[in-house]
Design a protein around this motif. Structure first.
Motif, PDB file in Angstrom:
ATOM      1  N   GLY A 185       0.811  -1.210   0.000  1.00  8.82           N
ATOM      2  CA  GLY A 185       0.000   0.000   0.000  1.00  8.82           C
ATOM      3  C   GLY A 185       0.842   1.257   0.000  1.00  8.82           C
ATOM      4  O   GLY A 185       0.658   2.154  -0.830  1.00  8.82           O
ATOM      5  N   LYS A 189       2.753   3.986  -3.326  1.00  3.94           N
ATOM      6  CA  LYS A 189       2.564   5.436  -3.304  1.00  3.94           C
ATOM      7  C   LYS A 189       3.905   6.165  -3.260  1.00  3.94           C
ATOM      8  O   LYS A 189       4.004   7.274  -2.715  1.00  3.94           O
ATOM      9  CB  LYS A 189       1.681   5.834  -2.118  1.00  3.94           C
ATOM     10  CG  LYS A 189       0.275   5.256  -2.195  1.00  3.94           C
ATOM     11  CD  LYS A 189      -0.445   5.642  -3.477  1.00  3.94           C
ATOM     12  CE  LYS A 189      -1.843   5.053  -3.557  1.00  3.94           C
ATOM     13  NZ  LYS A 189      -2.519   5.397  -4.827  1.00  3.94           N
ATOM     14  N   SER A 219      -5.310   5.292   0.248  1.00  3.44           N
ATOM     15  CA  SER A 219      -5.087   3.872  -0.012  1.00  3.44           C
ATOM     16  C   SER A 219      -3.913   3.287   0.776  1.00  3.44           C
ATOM     17  O   SER A 219      -3.842   2.079   0.960  1.00  3.44           O
ATOM     18  CB  SER A 219      -4.844   3.644  -1.507  1.00  3.44           C
ATOM     19  OG  SER A 219      -5.982   4.002  -2.251  1.00  3.44           O
ATOM     20  N   GLN A 285      -8.028   9.138   6.945  1.00  2.62           N
ATOM     21  CA  GLN A 285      -8.795   8.190   6.143  1.00  2.62           C
ATOM     22  C   GLN A 285     -10.234   8.586   5.868  1.00  2.62           C
ATOM     23  O   GLN A 285     -10.745   8.348   4.777  1.00  2.62           O
ATOM     24  CB  GLN A 285      -8.757   6.772   6.744  1.00  2.62           C
ATOM     25  CG  GLN A 285      -7.337   6.263   6.962  1.00  2.62           C
ATOM     26  CD  GLN A 285      -7.282   4.813   7.369  1.00  2.62           C
ATOM     27  OE1 GLN A 285      -8.125   4.011   6.988  1.00  2.62           O
ATOM     28  NE2 GLN A 285      -6.258   4.462   8.142  1.00  2.62           N
ATOM     29  N   THR A 437      -5.785  -2.343  -0.976  1.00  5.11           N
ATOM     30  CA  THR A 437      -6.111  -1.149  -1.752  1.00  5.11           C
ATOM     31  C   THR A 437      -7.203  -1.437  -2.780  1.00  5.11           C
ATOM     32  O   THR A 437      -7.028  -2.275  -3.672  1.00  5.11           O
ATOM     33  CB  THR A 437      -4.856  -0.618  -2.457  1.00  5.11           C
ATOM     34  OG1 THR A 437      -3.851  -0.352  -1.469  1.00  5.11           O
ATOM     35  CG2 THR A 437      -5.163   0.646  -3.230  1.00  5.11           C
ATOM     36  N   GLY A 439      -8.394   0.319  -5.258  1.00  2.32           N
ATOM     37  CA  GLY A 439      -8.207   0.763  -6.633  1.00  2.32           C
ATOM     38  C   GLY A 439      -7.679  -0.301  -7.573  1.00  2.32           C
ATOM     39  O   GLY A 439      -7.906  -0.226  -8.794  1.00  2.32           O
ATOM     40  N   LYS A 460     -10.019  -0.476   1.312  1.00  3.13           N
ATOM     41  CA  LYS A 460      -9.512   0.810   1.788  1.00  3.13           C
ATOM     42  C   LYS A 460      -9.172   1.702   0.600  1.00  3.13           C
ATOM     43  O   LYS A 460      -8.864   1.234  -0.498  1.00  3.13           O
ATOM     44  CB  LYS A 460      -8.271   0.611   2.661  1.00  3.13           C
ATOM     45  CG  LYS A 460      -7.063   0.075   1.910  1.00  3.13           C
ATOM     46  CD  LYS A 460      -5.833   0.016   2.789  1.00  3.13           C
ATOM     47  CE  LYS A 460      -4.634  -0.518   2.006  1.00  3.13           C
ATOM     48  NZ  LYS A 460      -3.396  -0.548   2.780  1.00  3.13           N
ATOM     49  N   GLY A 461      -9.231   3.015   0.842  1.00  5.53           N
ATOM     50  CA  GLY A 461      -8.802   3.972  -0.155  1.00  5.53           C
ATOM     51  C   GLY A 461      -9.909   4.421  -1.080  1.00  5.53           C
ATOM     52  O   GLY A 461     -11.034   3.917  -1.060  1.00  5.53           O
ATOM     53  N   ASN A 462      -9.567   5.388  -1.921  1.00  6.53           N
ATOM     54  CA  ASN A 462     -10.529   5.956  -2.842  1.00  6.53           C
ATOM     55  C   ASN A 462     -10.627   5.112  -4.113  1.00  6.53           C
ATOM     56  O   ASN A 462      -9.756   4.315  -4.428  1.00  6.53           O
ATOM     57  CB  ASN A 462     -10.157   7.401  -3.171  1.00  6.53           C
ATOM     58  CG  ASN A 462      -8.676   7.589  -3.430  1.00  6.53           C
ATOM     59  OD1 ASN A 462      -7.850   7.347  -2.552  1.00  6.53           O
ATOM     60  ND2 ASN A 462      -8.344   8.021  -4.629  1.00  6.53           N
ATOM     61  N   ARG A 463     -11.729   5.316  -4.863  1.00  7.80           N
ATOM     62  CA  ARG A 463     -11.983   4.577  -6.093  1.00  7.80           C
ATOM     63  C   ARG A 463     -12.047   5.548  -7.271  1.00  7.80           C
ATOM     64  O   ARG A 463     -12.193   6.755  -7.113  1.00  7.80           O
ATOM     65  CB  ARG A 463     -13.310   3.804  -6.012  1.00  7.80           C
ATOM     66  CG  ARG A 463     -13.509   2.914  -4.804  1.00  7.80           C
ATOM     67  CD  ARG A 463     -12.509   1.778  -4.707  1.00  7.80           C
ATOM     68  NE  ARG A 463     -12.566   0.814  -5.776  1.00  7.80           N
ATOM     69  CZ  ARG A 463     -13.240  -0.343  -5.745  1.00  7.80           C
ATOM     70  NH1 ARG A 463     -13.964  -0.634  -4.681  1.00  7.80           N
ATOM     71  NH2 ARG A 463     -13.174  -1.208  -6.754  1.00  7.80           N
TER      72      ARG A 463
END
Length: 545
Positions: A185, A189, A219, A285, A437, A439, A460-463
């Motif tokens: 994760g 990044k 994420s 988060q 993650t 995505g 977890k995290g944005n899409r």
């Protein structure tokens, strides 16, 4: 012409608090008129084993102190405090030495600096690898490394090897180590940007860095230790420096530059960037102030025609530990063995209003109706059955769809949790199990939802916007799980685990997992709303309504 040499990264004295290991590590020998430290290979192997045992379960006191400080900050959002409390609880569970703090027990990375008066048998990387493999084989850790057996086929190595090991010649008569367990994760990044000197103005650089930091999203399990490197003699050196800085390994750098070309920290710019990240509203988060614990900004020399900029983060599982072999013995950094002292006295600290409770076993239609009645940002409590499936399982299921086969019934009946557990400890139902993650599964969502599956996803995290549109079109939802507290989730919220399909994939197998009061947040709903794209996130302290 007189040339004054200075290293690019000149570090000050080591002030680390070490504990001495009960290992006979080295002896003094003489030769060529000099005195050498002859290091026993067994000491190198045992040091690596001890390092990865400790770093899988324990954190630095300084890191835990920063997490605990969130609870005392009146500007922290309720969700900042909730996440911080869960991370402290997770640290307390992991410190028992049974559950690793994160289900992704990471790629083993070793940076070492061997002094010129240190002798070994020359097989240092092999000895370090043997100690690492023993830790991953004998502890409740996860094998995450896959070996390419052809260009397109891979196989899990079953040892978590190979490790990334880099050994430099530096120093006198001591052998220094930085051991890192890097989960994918935060590793995913790390970014390199090839820019131009036009970026070197205060406003342009600030805008650039904050925009790129915001794109990291959640994420990688914030709050982050963010590292930014400006310059570098090469692209790879800039990235390596960012990684070391994110581990706080370069904290003792000078705080001003000179004409000799050494790197330095810019403390003022660190504060400016930290303040700017707090104003993003992303928070820990789920909205708030604590996107970052701190920021390290390193300025490096560069070629006149090149300006690399590197960004890296260390996540909630801040897994770094120092080791040393000297004339006095073998030493390992002392991590915090009593994280409970950082927990608040109030067991309900950080809680918000009562969660929305959802019984997942009634029916998928019931689950969808329950979720549809609440706005994004709502915290829910899940009880019932989840299906665990991630990258490889999704790829195999898509192959079945491409071949004209139907979607597996379990993806239509139950929510899908993107995760991959660590090994199950004796006497427990699950190993550490937290979200991966989301995505990475975005490309599958529309295909699966159009076939009636993956209507409720948990990770977890944005899409991506494509996922948001698919949920709107097919009546689906994406729920966010807290990234980081995998030990606590496994011990306190999971009641059973069984393999459904693809058992040969190990931690990538499809599992049926029963949960009780499992916490999550509605991030994307069936109306096209996305929590991470809401305007309130641009305000400090914003929290879900």
């Amino acid at each position: 012409m007189t040339v004054d040499y200075t290293p690019i990264l000149p570090l000050g004295a080591d002030t680390t608090d070490y504990r001495r290991l009960d290992i006979a590590g080295a002896r003094t020998v003489h030769g060529a008129g000099r005195e050498f430290l002859d290091v026993d290979p067994a000491a190198v192997e045992q040091l690596a084993f001890e390092a990865y045992r400790d770093v899988s379960h324990l954190l630095r006191s300084s890191h835990l102190r920063q997490v605990a400080a969130i609870l005392e900050d009146p500007e922290a959002s309720p969700n900042d405090r909730y996440v911080a409390t869960e991370l402290l609880r997770n640290a307390n569970v992991a410190s028992g030495g049974v559950f690793p703090m994160c289900q992704d027990t990471g790629t083993a990375i070793v940076h070492a600096w061997r002094g010129r008066h240190v002798l070994t048998d020359g097989r240092d990387a092999e000895h370090l690898s043997l100690g690492i493999a023993r830790a991953y084989r004998t502890l409740n850790l996860r094998y995450s490394q896959v070996a390419p057996v052809s260009m397109f086929d891979e196989r899990n190595t079953g040892t978590n090897l190979p490790a990334q090991i880099e050994i430099l010649a530096e120093g006198e008569d001591d052998y220094r180590f930085l051991f890192i367990a890097k989960g994918c994760g935060s590793a995913n990044k790390s970014f390199l940007f090839q820019e131009t000197p036009a970026l070197l103005t205060p406003d342009a650089l600030l805008d650039f860095v904050v925009a790129k930091a915001a794109e990291i999203g959640t994420s990688a399990c914030p709050p982050y230790h963010l590292a930014v490197v400006i310059g570098g003699t090469s692209a790879e050196f800039a990235l390596k420096t960012a990684k070391l800085a994110s581990a706080h390994h370069l904290d003792a750098l000078p705080v001003a530059g000179s004409g000799t070309g050494h790197g330095f920290r810019d403390l003022d710019f660190e504060h400016i960037i930290l303040t700017a990240t707090q104003q993003l509203g992303i928070g820990a988060q789920f909205g708030g102030k604590y996107f970052c614990h701190d920021v390290r900004v390193i300025r490096l020399p560069r070629h006149a025609g090149s300006l690399p900029v590197a960004i890296a983060v260390s996540c909630a599982a801040d897994r770094h530990i120092l080791g040393r072999i000297t004339r006095d013995g073998v030493f390992l950094e002392q991590l915090e063995t009593d994280p409970a002292r950082f927990l608040p006295d109030d067991a309900d600290a950080g809680r918000r209003d009562e969660d929305i409770r959802i019984d997942l076993d009634v029916s998928m239609a019931h689950t969808l109706a329950q979720l549809s009645a609440h706005p994004v940002g709502t915290r829910v409590s899940l009880t019932g059955t989840l299906v665990v499936a991630r990258d490889l399982a999704h790829a195999k299921i898509r192959e079945r769809l491409d071949a004209g086969e139907p979607l597996p019934d379990y993806l239509r009946r139950y929510p899908v949790f993107y995760a991959g557990p660590a090994k199950t400890p004796s006497g427990h139902v699950s190993g550490s199990l937290g979200p991966t993650t989301a995505g990475r599964m975005d490309s599958y969502v529309e295909r699966f939802q159009s076939a009636g599956g993956s209507l409720v996803m948990l990770a977890k995290g944005n899409r991506s916007d494509a996922v948001r549109r698919s949920c709107q079109a097919h009546g689906g939802f994406y729920l966010g799980s807290i990234g980081g507290p995998a030990a606590r989730l496994a011990r306190d919220f999971i009641t059973s685990v069984e393999t459904l399909e693809y058992g040969e994939l190990g931690m990538e197998a499809v599992l049926r997992v029963r949960v009780r009061n499992f916490p999550a947040f509605i991030v994307i709903d069936d109306k096209g709303n996305d929590f991470y794209r809401r305007p309130p996130l641009l305000t400090i302290g914003a929290a879900p309504q």
